[in-house]
Each structure stands twice: as C-alpha cells, then as structure tokens.
Design a protein around this motif. Structure first.
Motif, PDB file in Angstrom:
ATOM      1  N   PHE A 211       9.524  19.336   8.495  1.00 43.70           N
ATOM      2  CA  PHE A 211       8.504  20.229   9.044  1.00 43.70           C
ATOM      3  C   PHE A 211       8.291  19.971  10.540  1.00 43.70           C
ATOM      4  N   LEU A 212       8.238  18.698  10.914  1.00 41.94           N
ATOM      5  CA  LEU A 212       8.019  18.355  12.320  1.00 41.94           C
ATOM      6  C   LEU A 212       9.154  18.868  13.194  1.00 41.94           C
ATOM      7  N   ALA A 213      10.386  18.721  12.707  1.00 38.30           N
ATOM      8  CA  ALA A 213      11.531  19.222  13.472  1.00 38.30           C
ATOM      9  C   ALA A 213      11.457  20.740  13.613  1.00 38.30           C
ATOM     10  N   GLU A 214      11.086  21.416  12.527  1.00 39.85           N
ATOM     11  CA  GLU A 214      10.972  22.879  12.559  1.00 39.85           C
ATOM     12  C   GLU A 214       9.890  23.325  13.548  1.00 39.85           C
ATOM     13  N   ALA A 215       8.843  22.522  13.679  1.00 42.56           N
ATOM     14  CA  ALA A 215       7.736  22.851  14.591  1.00 42.56           C
ATOM     15  C   ALA A 215       7.995  22.340  16.009  1.00 42.56           C
ATOM     16  N   ASN A 216       9.179  21.750  16.229  1.00 42.12           N
ATOM     17  CA  ASN A 216       9.547  21.207  17.539  1.00 42.12           C
ATOM     18  C   ASN A 216       8.610  20.072  17.961  1.00 42.12           C
ATOM     19  N   LEU A 217       8.278  19.225  16.998  1.00 43.49           N
ATOM     20  CA  LEU A 217       7.453  18.046  17.237  1.00 43.49           C
ATOM     21  C   LEU A 217       8.290  16.794  16.988  1.00 43.49           C
ATOM     22  N   ASP A 218       7.980  15.713  17.702  1.00 37.39           N
ATOM     23  CA  ASP A 218       8.742  14.468  17.597  1.00 37.39           C
ATOM     24  C   ASP A 218       7.905  13.385  16.924  1.00 37.39           C
ATOM     25  N   LEU A 219       8.406  12.840  15.815  1.00 36.19           N
ATOM     26  CA  LEU A 219       7.735  11.735  15.141  1.00 36.19           C
ATOM     27  C   LEU A 219       7.925  10.462  15.949  1.00 36.19           C
ATOM     28  N   LYS A 220       6.808   9.818  16.306  1.00 36.84           N
ATOM     29  CA  LYS A 220       6.857   8.623  17.135  1.00 36.84           C
ATOM     30  C   LYS A 220       6.614   7.342  16.340  1.00 36.84           C
ATOM     31  N   HIS A 221       5.674   7.393  15.406  1.00 36.44           N
ATOM     32  CA  HIS A 221       5.311   6.208  14.634  1.00 36.44           C
ATOM     33  C   HIS A 221       4.964   6.619  13.211  1.00 36.44           C
ATOM     34  N   CYS A 222       5.153   5.671  12.291  1.00 34.65           N
ATOM     35  CA  CYS A 222       4.825   5.909  10.882  1.00 34.65           C
ATOM     36  C   CYS A 222       4.195   4.637  10.316  1.00 34.65           C
ATOM     37  N   PHE A 223       2.942   4.760   9.877  1.00 29.07           N
ATOM     38  CA  PHE A 223       2.214   3.613   9.344  1.00 29.07           C
ATOM     39  C   PHE A 223       1.890   3.835   7.863  1.00 29.07           C
ATOM     40  N   GLY A 224       1.597   2.714   7.167  1.00 32.36           N
ATOM     41  CA  GLY A 224       1.385   2.794   5.729  1.00 32.36           C
ATOM     42  C   GLY A 224       0.002   2.410   5.263  1.00 32.36           C
ATOM     43  N   SER A 225      -0.924   2.165   6.225  1.00 34.63           N
ATOM     44  CA  SER A 225      -2.278   1.771   5.830  1.00 34.63           C
ATOM     45  C   SER A 225      -3.226   2.057   6.979  1.00 34.63           C
ATOM     46  N   ASP A 227      -4.919  -0.109   8.313  1.00 34.17           N
ATOM     47  CA  ASP A 227      -4.781  -1.236   9.222  1.00 34.17           C
ATOM     48  C   ASP A 227      -3.577  -1.061  10.142  1.00 34.17           C
ATOM     49  N   LEU A 228      -2.907   0.096  10.023  1.00 30.68           N
ATOM     50  CA  LEU A 228      -1.716   0.433  10.819  1.00 30.68           C
ATOM     51  C   LEU A 228      -0.575  -0.551  10.569  1.00 30.68           C
ATOM     52  N   GLU A 229      -0.399  -0.913   9.300  1.00 33.94           N
ATOM     53  CA  GLU A 229       0.754  -1.714   8.898  1.00 33.94           C
ATOM     54  C   GLU A 229       1.975  -0.806   8.788  1.00 33.94           C
ATOM     55  N   ASP A 230       3.166  -1.415   8.881  1.00 29.05           N
ATOM     56  CA  ASP A 230       4.393  -0.632   8.765  1.00 29.05           C
ATOM     57  C   ASP A 230       4.450   0.095   7.425  1.00 29.05           C
ATOM     58  N   PHE A 231       5.061   1.268   7.431  1.00 29.06           N
ATOM     59  CA  PHE A 231       5.164   2.064   6.209  1.00 29.06           C
ATOM     60  C   PHE A 231       6.236   1.508   5.282  1.00 29.06           C
ATOM     61  N   ASP A 232       5.855   1.288   4.028  1.00 31.32           N
ATOM     62  CA  ASP A 232       6.764   0.862   2.969  1.00 31.32           C
ATOM     63  C   ASP A 232       6.744   1.946   1.892  1.00 31.32           C
ATOM     64  N   PRO A 233       7.866   2.658   1.677  1.00 32.20           N
ATOM     65  CA  PRO A 233       7.866   3.793   0.747  1.00 32.20           C
ATOM     66  C   PRO A 233       7.360   3.467  -0.657  1.00 32.20           C
ATOM     67  N   LYS A 234       7.545   2.240  -1.110  1.00 30.12           N
ATOM     68  CA  LYS A 234       7.141   1.883  -2.470  1.00 30.12           C
ATOM     69  C   LYS A 234       5.723   1.327  -2.540  1.00 30.12           C
ATOM     70  N   ASN A 235       5.302   0.584  -1.526  1.00 28.43           N
ATOM     71  CA  ASN A 235       4.062  -0.182  -1.641  1.00 28.43           C
ATOM     72  C   ASN A 235       2.908   0.298  -0.771  1.00 28.43           C
ATOM     73  N   SER A 236       3.172   1.118   0.225  1.00 25.14           N
ATOM     74  CA  SER A 236       2.094   1.586   1.103  1.00 25.14           C
ATOM     75  C   SER A 236       1.224   2.618   0.389  1.00 25.14           C
ATOM     76  N   GLU A 237      -0.077   2.528   0.611  1.00 22.45           N
ATOM     77  CA  GLU A 237      -1.001   3.499   0.006  1.00 22.45           C
ATOM     78  C   GLU A 237      -1.052   4.803   0.795  1.00 22.45           C
ATOM     79  N   ARG A 238      -0.828   4.722   2.108  1.00 26.96           N
ATOM     80  CA  ARG A 238      -0.949   5.885   2.973  1.00 26.96           C
ATOM     81  C   ARG A 238       0.378   6.193   3.664  1.00 26.96           C
TER      82      ARG A 238
END
Length: 244
Positions: A211-225, A227-238
């Motif tokens: 979706f971001l690519a289609e909207a011509n937007l650039d993803l800069k960061h991805c967090f998983g909580s 607390d701005l912890e790194d995103f973990d696909p299996k364990n992150s709540e957010r």
C-alpha cells in the motif's frame, strides 16, 4: 426489541455510548508515554503541527497538545468529536472528517493510532487513506500507523469472552473469516438487545509495504511495541510504521 448493525460498522458502533463504555479501561498512561517516545523519536519540536486521524474522543490528541504541539483531531464519529470539542484550545482543534479524504492542510506529522485502519470493505479505500495522508504531510513530515500485529493477535485469539462494565454484560465472540478478524458484541440495555460487529482486515507488514509503495510513500522504520522495540513478526504485539 433488538437492534443489529453490520453495514459500515464503524459509522454506527463508534457513535454509540456503549463503544466507549466497553473500552473505557484503556491505559491512558501507556498512551501518553507512547506519544512522548514517538514525538521524541521523530524529533518534533514544541509548536509543530500534528494531525490525529480517527482520533475518537481525543485522548492522544489531548496528550499531544499538553506536550506543546498544535494538534488537529478528526474522526467520522459526530458524538466523539462533540465530546472531544470540550477540550479545544487555541492549539487543539477537533472536526468531523472522513480519513479517506485529504484534509485541506499539511502537517509536520500525521498519526493514525490504536488500530484505526483496515476497516473498509475495499482495499482501494485503504489506499485512498494512505494517499490522503501523503497529501497531508509537509515535505519533511512523517506519517505513523499504529496497527495490531496480525500474526500475534491470531495466535492469541480468545474466541469468546464476557465483560461486565457499568452494569452492562458484553458477550464477545471473535472469529477469522474472509481475511478479517470479526468481533461480535452482544448485550442488553434498558430492555433492548444490541448486536454490533467490528471487522478489521488482517493486514501484515507485506500488505502495508504494498500500500505504501502504491501511495508513493517510503517506509522508514518499523516497531513492534509502544516502547519502540524492534518489530518481531511472531512476538510483537503491535505493528508501528513510520513513513515519509
């Protein structure tokens, strides 16, 4: 008497007092701490402008304004905006607005928080929302989407639950169907039975990247909580996305 709503559920359920009763125990301290971490990370300065998309009754917008930012909160729910408007100041404004439609102003940051995305029937409307956000950002501005981590939520899904809040007994059923999480909420109040359905699309990081690519937007960061912890696909709540 029974009342049931399934079509465009967010236009009716969010506009009832029962929605706010059911979710009254959300952690306001956690929300405020998240706003502090997020604005610090984005290096936003006092007086910078922020658009809070789908702001509800304004808890995030109010916190951001108290932190010194010039905040506009918009939501489709007229009753939520009516409630939030009592907190308006010279630097805090609320307005009824559809987030699919570009707001006629640009901001230093646009926030879409607490899984306020993926409600729509058609993916085109999700894309329209991101294109609207792009138009609402100043050239140096940042967009933020705070969404659920679908894989974590699915793994932890509680099929049935009963919650009693302010004397109302909410019977809640959750299920996965056709690429959505459905939450059916049944309760009685003053001899009337109600049945509402929440529906949120199962959007994963790969979907947002598309979706971001289609909207011509650039993803800069991805967090998983918050607390701005790194995103973990299996364990992150957010799944918290920061983009420009």
């Amino acid at each position: 008497m029974q009342k049931e709503t399934t079509h465009s559920w967010y236009t009716s359920w969010f506009d009832t007092p029962f929605y706010h009763i059911l979710y009254k125990d959300r952690d306001h301290n956690e929300a405020q701490a998240f706003m502090q971490r997020l604005t610090d990370f984005l290096k936003l300065q006092s007086g910078d402008t922020i658009l809070d998309l789908a702001c509800g009754k304004g808890r995030h917008a109010i916190s951001l304004n108290e932190m010194g930012f010039n905040v506009t909160g918009v939501d489709l729910s007229e009753s939520s905006i009516e409630y939030a408007s009592q907190f308006e100041t010279q630097t805090l404004h609320f307005e009824v607005h559809d987030m699919c439609v570009p707001y006629p102003k640009q901001f230093d940051a646009v926030f879409n928080l607490f899984t306020s995305f993926g409600y729509f029937e058609n993916d085109e409307d999700n894309l329209r929302t991101l294109k609207a956000i792009k138009s609402e950002l100043k050239p140096s501005g940042h967009g933020v989407i705070d969404f659920m981590n679908v894989d974590f939520v699915v793994a932890q899904l509680v099929p049935t639950e009963t919650k009693t809040v302010e004397g109302i007994k909410f019977e809640i059923r959750r299920e996965l169907k056709n690429g959505y999480i459905y939450k059916t909420i049944c309760f009685e109040h003053e001899e009337t039975s109600y049945r509402f359905i929440e529906r949120v699309k199962l959007l994963r990081l790969t979907d947002f990247k598309h979706f971001l690519a289609e909207a011509n937007l650039d993803l800069k960061h991805c967090f998983g909580s918050y607390d701005l912890e790194d995103f973990d696909p299996k364990n992150s709540e957010r799944l918290i996305l920061i983009f420009t």
